[in-house]
Design a protein around this motif. Structure first.
Motif, PDB file in Angstrom:
ATOM      1  N   ASP A 253       0.865  -1.175   0.000  1.00  0.00           N
ATOM      2  CA  ASP A 253       0.000   0.000   0.000  1.00  0.00           C
ATOM      3  C   ASP A 253       0.910   1.236   0.000  1.00  0.00           C
TER       4      ASP A 253
ATOM      5  N   THR B  32      -6.226  -1.860  -5.967  1.00  0.00           N
ATOM      6  CA  THR B  32      -6.706  -2.895  -5.041  1.00  0.00           C
ATOM      7  C   THR B  32      -7.927  -2.387  -4.296  1.00  0.00           C
ATOM      8  N   TRP B  33      -8.947  -3.225  -4.246  1.00  0.00           N
ATOM      9  CA  TRP B  33     -10.131  -2.942  -3.409  1.00  0.00           C
ATOM     10  C   TRP B  33      -9.985  -3.774  -2.158  1.00  0.00           C
ATOM     11  N   ILE B  34      -9.795  -3.103  -1.036  1.00  0.00           N
ATOM     12  CA  ILE B  34      -9.577  -3.842   0.204  1.00  0.00           C
ATOM     13  C   ILE B  34     -10.131  -3.049   1.386  1.00  0.00           C
TER      14      ILE B  34
ATOM     15  N   TRP C 277     -10.564   1.740  -2.328  1.00  0.00           N
ATOM     16  CA  TRP C 277      -9.584   1.516  -3.386  1.00  0.00           C
ATOM     17  C   TRP C 277      -8.254   2.054  -2.901  1.00  0.00           C
TER      18      TRP C 277
ATOM     19  N   ASP D 206      -1.060   1.019  -4.988  1.00  0.00           N
ATOM     20  CA  ASP D 206      -0.006   0.054  -4.659  1.00  0.00           C
ATOM     21  C   ASP D 206       1.336   0.518  -5.202  1.00  0.00           C
TER      22      ASP D 206
END
Ligand SMILES: CC(C)(COP(=O)(O)OP(=O)(O)OC[C@H]1O[C@@H](n2cnc3c(N)ncnc32)[C@H](O)[C@@H]1OP(=O)(O)O)[C@@H](O)C(=O)NCCC(=O)NCCS
Length: 176
Positions: free
Chosen positions: A131, A156-158, A162, A165
């Protein structure tokens, strides 16, 4: 033991590591930029340890090294290596328990893993990503020689958002 450094033993996980693994992976700061959410149940930790213990560092797939402080025989973290099917590339991940951060242990452990991958197993490239807000992870990667190759925007969807990275790479040729 799989690898040794002056202060650390990198070994296969064992069933008895589950409580310690659950404890440090339950820390919100440790879980913040990772794929799991804190707190971690004992059951989840036991399942992880079971899966980690079954892996092989020389076969394609993920292998998780348990990082132990040799003098105290204490689990302080883990390092994940994903060996690609071609056996010439790998991805890297790492976690240290909060109490053991800031002493160079992650640097020492990651250097040992990289030396093993490049020098003993002839890898061509190791990749890592984190991240973009994970400053300690980026600093560690740069400290051990990785090149920052890019920023994947909102890749990245976490955990409900969104995230950007940072992309890192290290080639065998970079170490020559
Ligand atoms: C990423 C992570 C492993 C980095 O841990 P870390 O403690 O910063 O890294 P190290 O163990 O190598 O320690 C480096 C620090 O110790 C200091 N240090 C002390 N003795 C040292 C020594 N002998 N050698 C090297 N550094 C030393 C360094 O100066 C550095 O301090 P600084 O951060 O103030 O500059 C840790 O922050 C973590 O587990 N985070 C949560 C999980 C996570 O996000 N993982 C990455 C997912 S992509």
């Amino acid at each position: 033991m799989l690898l040794a450094t002056p202060r650390l033993t990198l070994r296969r996980f064992r069933e008895t590591d589950a409580p310690e693994l659950a404890a440090y992976r339950s820390d919100p700061d440790v879980a913040r930029y990772q794929g799991w959410s804190a707190p971690v149940t004992d059951e989840a930790a036991r399942a992880w340890v079971h899966a980690f213990a079954a892996g092989s560092p020389t076969e394609p797939g993920w292998f998780q090294y348990a990082v132990e402080l040799t003098a105290e025989r204490r689990l302080i973290g883990d390092i994940g290596v994903h060996l690609h099917e071609n056996r010439r590339q790998a991805d890297l991940g790492f976690t240290l328990a909060p109490a053991w951060q800031g002493h160079g242990y992650a640097t020492e452990a990651v250097r040992a893993v990289l030396a093993d991958l490049f020098e003993s197993h002839g890898l061509h490239r190791v990749s890592a990503e984190c991240d973009a807000r994970n400053a300690r992870s980026a600093a560690l990667l740069e400290r051990v020689g990785f090149t920052r190759e890019g920023l994947r925007r909102q890749g990245t969807w976490i955990k409900g958002e969104w995230t950007d990275d940072l992309l890192y790479g290290l080639l065998a040729a970079d170490r020559a």
